[in-house]
Design a protein around this motif. Sequence first.
Motif, short mmCIF file in Angstrom:
data_model
loop_
_atom_site.label_atom_id
_atom_site.label_comp_id
_atom_site.label_asym_id
_atom_site.label_seq_id
_atom_site.Cartn_x
_atom_site.Cartn_y
_atom_site.Cartn_z
N UNK A 753 -11.07 -3.35 -2.16
CA UNK A 753 -11.03 -3.80 -3.55
C UNK A 753 -9.91 -4.77 -3.85
N UNK A 754 -8.96 -4.91 -2.95
CA UNK A 754 -7.84 -5.83 -3.13
C UNK A 754 -7.57 -6.61 -1.87
N UNK A 755 -6.54 -7.45 -1.90
CA UNK A 755 -6.19 -8.31 -0.77
C UNK A 755 -5.31 -7.53 0.21
N UNK A 756 -5.67 -7.45 1.48
CA UNK A 756 -4.84 -6.71 2.45
C UNK A 756 -3.54 -7.44 2.76
N UNK A 757 -2.57 -6.68 3.28
CA UNK A 757 -1.29 -7.25 3.70
C UNK A 757 -0.87 -6.61 5.01
N UNK A 758 0.18 -7.16 5.63
CA UNK A 758 0.66 -6.61 6.90
C UNK A 758 2.17 -6.69 6.96
N UNK A 759 2.76 -5.82 7.75
CA UNK A 759 4.21 -5.84 7.99
C UNK A 759 4.49 -5.14 9.31
N UNK A 760 5.73 -5.29 9.79
CA UNK A 760 6.17 -4.59 10.99
C UNK A 760 7.47 -3.87 10.67
N UNK A 761 7.56 -2.62 11.14
CA UNK A 761 8.76 -1.83 10.90
C UNK A 761 8.93 -0.81 12.01
N UNK A 762 10.14 -0.75 12.56
CA UNK A 762 10.48 0.18 13.63
C UNK A 762 9.51 0.06 14.80
N UNK A 763 9.23 -1.19 15.17
CA UNK A 763 8.45 -1.46 16.37
C UNK A 763 6.96 -1.41 16.22
N UNK A 764 6.45 -1.16 14.99
CA UNK A 764 5.01 -1.09 14.78
C UNK A 764 4.57 -2.08 13.72
N UNK A 765 3.40 -2.67 13.97
CA UNK A 765 2.76 -3.49 12.95
C UNK A 765 1.74 -2.64 12.20
N UNK A 766 1.73 -2.81 10.89
CA UNK A 766 0.79 -2.09 10.02
C UNK A 766 -0.04 -3.09 9.23
N UNK A 767 -1.27 -2.73 8.95
CA UNK A 767 -2.12 -3.47 8.01
C UNK A 767 -2.50 -2.50 6.90
N UNK A 768 -2.19 -2.87 5.65
CA UNK A 768 -2.47 -2.00 4.52
C UNK A 768 -3.64 -2.59 3.74
N UNK A 769 -4.66 -1.76 3.53
CA UNK A 769 -5.89 -2.20 2.86
C UNK A 769 -6.05 -1.42 1.55
N UNK A 770 -6.11 -2.12 0.40
CA UNK A 770 -6.43 -1.43 -0.86
C UNK A 770 -7.93 -1.11 -0.89
N UNK A 771 -8.27 0.14 -1.16
CA UNK A 771 -9.68 0.52 -1.21
C UNK A 771 -9.96 1.30 -2.49
N UNK A 772 -11.23 1.43 -2.80
CA UNK A 772 -11.69 2.16 -3.98
C UNK A 772 -13.18 2.02 -4.08
N UNK A 773 -13.65 1.85 -5.31
CA UNK A 773 -15.07 1.68 -5.54
C UNK A 773 -15.62 2.78 -6.42
N UNK A 774 -16.89 2.69 -6.79
CA UNK A 774 -17.51 3.72 -7.63
C UNK A 774 -17.41 5.10 -6.98
N UNK A 775 -16.81 6.04 -7.70
CA UNK A 775 -16.69 7.38 -7.18
C UNK A 775 -15.59 7.58 -6.16
N UNK A 776 -14.81 6.51 -5.86
CA UNK A 776 -13.72 6.64 -4.89
C UNK A 776 -12.42 6.20 -5.57
N UNK A 777 -11.52 7.13 -5.93
CA UNK A 777 -10.27 6.76 -6.58
C UNK A 777 -9.46 5.78 -5.73
N UNK A 778 -8.75 4.88 -6.40
CA UNK A 778 -8.00 3.85 -5.69
C UNK A 778 -6.92 4.43 -4.80
N UNK A 779 -6.82 3.85 -3.58
CA UNK A 779 -5.78 4.28 -2.65
C UNK A 779 -5.50 3.15 -1.66
N UNK A 780 -4.48 3.38 -0.82
CA UNK A 780 -4.12 2.43 0.23
C UNK A 780 -4.26 3.10 1.58
N UNK A 781 -4.85 2.37 2.53
CA UNK A 781 -5.01 2.86 3.89
C UNK A 781 -4.19 1.96 4.80
N UNK A 782 -3.24 2.55 5.53
CA UNK A 782 -2.41 1.80 6.47
C UNK A 782 -2.91 2.02 7.88
#
Length: 786
Positions: A753-782
């Motif tokens: 539902x939103x624009x993903x982003x990425x970062x690296x911290x303590x040796x790991x790269x992460x991609x964070x994806x905003x998700x949601x939709x009908x019947x699915x409360x908004x959250x972030x998945x890393x």
Amino acid sequence: MSSKVAIALCGLLMASFAVRAAVGAQPAQAVRADGQALFKARCAQCHEPAIERAPGLEQINKMTPQQIFGVLHGVMAPMAAGLSEAEKQAIANYLGARPSASAPPPISAEPTKAPPAPSATATSVMSSTGVNIPNLPTAPTSEWRAYKGNYASQNYAALDQINKDTVKGLHVAWRQSLSPQQVRQALGSSAEPSGNNQTTPLMIGGMVYYSSGVGGVVALDAVTGKVVWHVDSPVATAVPKPRATVSSADAPPRGDGAAPIEGSATRAIAYWTDGKGDDRIIAQIGNRYLTALNARTGKRYPDFGVNGQVDLRQGLEKGGEAFAWLTGPTVIVRGVVIIGTAIEDINDDRRVTVIDNPRGDVRGIDVRTGKQLWVWRSIPQAGEFGNDTWEEGSWKYTGGTNVWAPMSGDEELGLVYLPESSPSNDWYGGKRRGANLFSDSIVALDARTGKRAWHFQTVHHDIWDYDLPSAPVLADIVVDGRPIKALAQTSKQAYLYVLDRTTGKPVWPIIEHPAPAGDAPGEWYSPTQPMPLDSHGMPFAYDQQGVSASDLMDFTPELHEEAVKILDQYAYGPVYFPVVVDGKGKGVGKKGSLHMPTSSGGTNWPGAALDPETNILYVPSITATRSAKLGPPPAGSDTFLVRKDAARPDGPQGLPLFKPPYGRLVAIDLNKGELKWTVANGDGPRNHPALKGLNLPPLGEPGRVGPLVTKSLVFMGEGMTQSPPGAGGKKFRAFDKATGRVVWETTLDGETTGVPMTYAWKGKQYIVVPIGGPGHPGEFVALTIN
């Protein structure tokens, strides 16, 4: 390029028919060498024999023979139908080979008088700093310091731990709610956050920050996703008596002394540092208060505004009490926080009045003190440049023309770039006759003073809701060996406008192309609209534009025949085809008029992404049509016509009416000014029962999505879709950014539902994806790989 260029070329084409009789019998080589004769036979009658004095030729002088040939072969093809390829090339060779007649005129500090009509070219007070262009300033590659990664809005990170070889190992590292449990407990609320989660987090120094679903700010640990601190409510302040139309956020403070808790998430928050330990999160809290928080502790800065916050409903000349800024994240340039406004569109029966709609002014606020430094009036007032483009005094009462979209900024140049919106009424402009500056314009302001450096209007007198919905992407490109500080603006109508961001002048020609007039009573129709051209002289468009029978879906002969019958129920035409009036004129016997692209795409607020190493721009786009018609407004309205029955017309058996792809990803080479490749994003409705047995490629999902670019990949979801039965919508993919080939995909349990982003911290790269939709409360998945 101005309208005079198009006129000059049109006159040139007219002349060619008169000259053909004289040159037609000559050998092909002689015809190719006689471009000067073809030109002078007609142009001398209107523009005098001296070619340098013909209107618009100062712009033609800057075009290459290839570009001019493209104009004659593409945009002006109907008028050039009688010309041979050799004659077109002869004309192009002649015009493109001549040196410029004179040096460009000096740049004035500020025009003293507005021109009678706005040009597609821009007025500038900025000058080039030379050919040695330093790279745009970027944040550390490990961090994500702005909504689109940086204020150049590139949505890029030079991270490559997750690459074509390792992406298959992506798995969930953590996930967190848009309104974490601790936040809801603190507020005494059990309500789940909205599924329309359009928020993109930041990451600075091991902390992930975002705007919560209750209008506050949450800080998470970047490794675990656990809440470190949260701020949920404004501090109590005196609240002006609300109007009936003001939201519940204006309610009096609660009994415990805290301000109202009502609020919602903005698309992003902002970060600023002085580099000496003063690190601030700048956010809107409670739909109203600009707040400065210590990035490590979440504590307010007491010397920012009053008790750490600024009431954004104060300081506006018109409509301040109805202020709402929920959609467009701010930028901070040279210590100034630039704030836009989100104003409700007026286009249909939801609102009855136009005159009291707020004006979309933009403000600059000192990041340290909260002091308002300046106000930019998006609708020029008496004596201001552009005021005469609002005829019959319509500038006095028209609202809108706001900046609800994300903005961009250049710290080195000290400029902020505003994508301006359309005025009210969105679909009928009879009460705001004229070209209406600065609506639908890219406006560059000096960040410290708020003064206009230059502007470029992309749509004159918008009556299609074709406002600019996304942040301009800043890029340091190289065209034919010449470095250019550029700006690339995507649009709802799927045109790409590429400008020099120091001056606002087009990098490639932009012509004023004739636009069709409609028959709505009292309406003012611009005779031309700006059409950007690519480096080959063809329209710089990356999706279907306008409606024609040749674009109808043709999966089977039976489905195509049904599509033809459906199309016949509507009026239609090119991209700027006017909306018809219900039951009158062109609207007689029609359900309405069809418009392609719709006001929700080509490209909408998620915008594009740029690889600054290659200057390839990655653009998502939606291919979808919408019907509309004009009719009488509700009782008590002060406008004459409003949009009626806007809808997405179903095609055969509920399938789309036109050819795929319905959602796409397009790669555009900004150095070369040309499309590189286009791929469908998602399967689309190819599993529809009517298509059973057909061997179809992916057809694309028409979801509003934003791309994320890394060292080797482009990541993109499918968005919140409105697809017919049989379509997907929850996929998240990695594309090879060189070819567009899908190298990995997964199915999430919510829509992107939103624009993903990425970062690296303590040796790991992460991609964070905003998700949601009908019947699915908004959250972030890393996601991470190890």
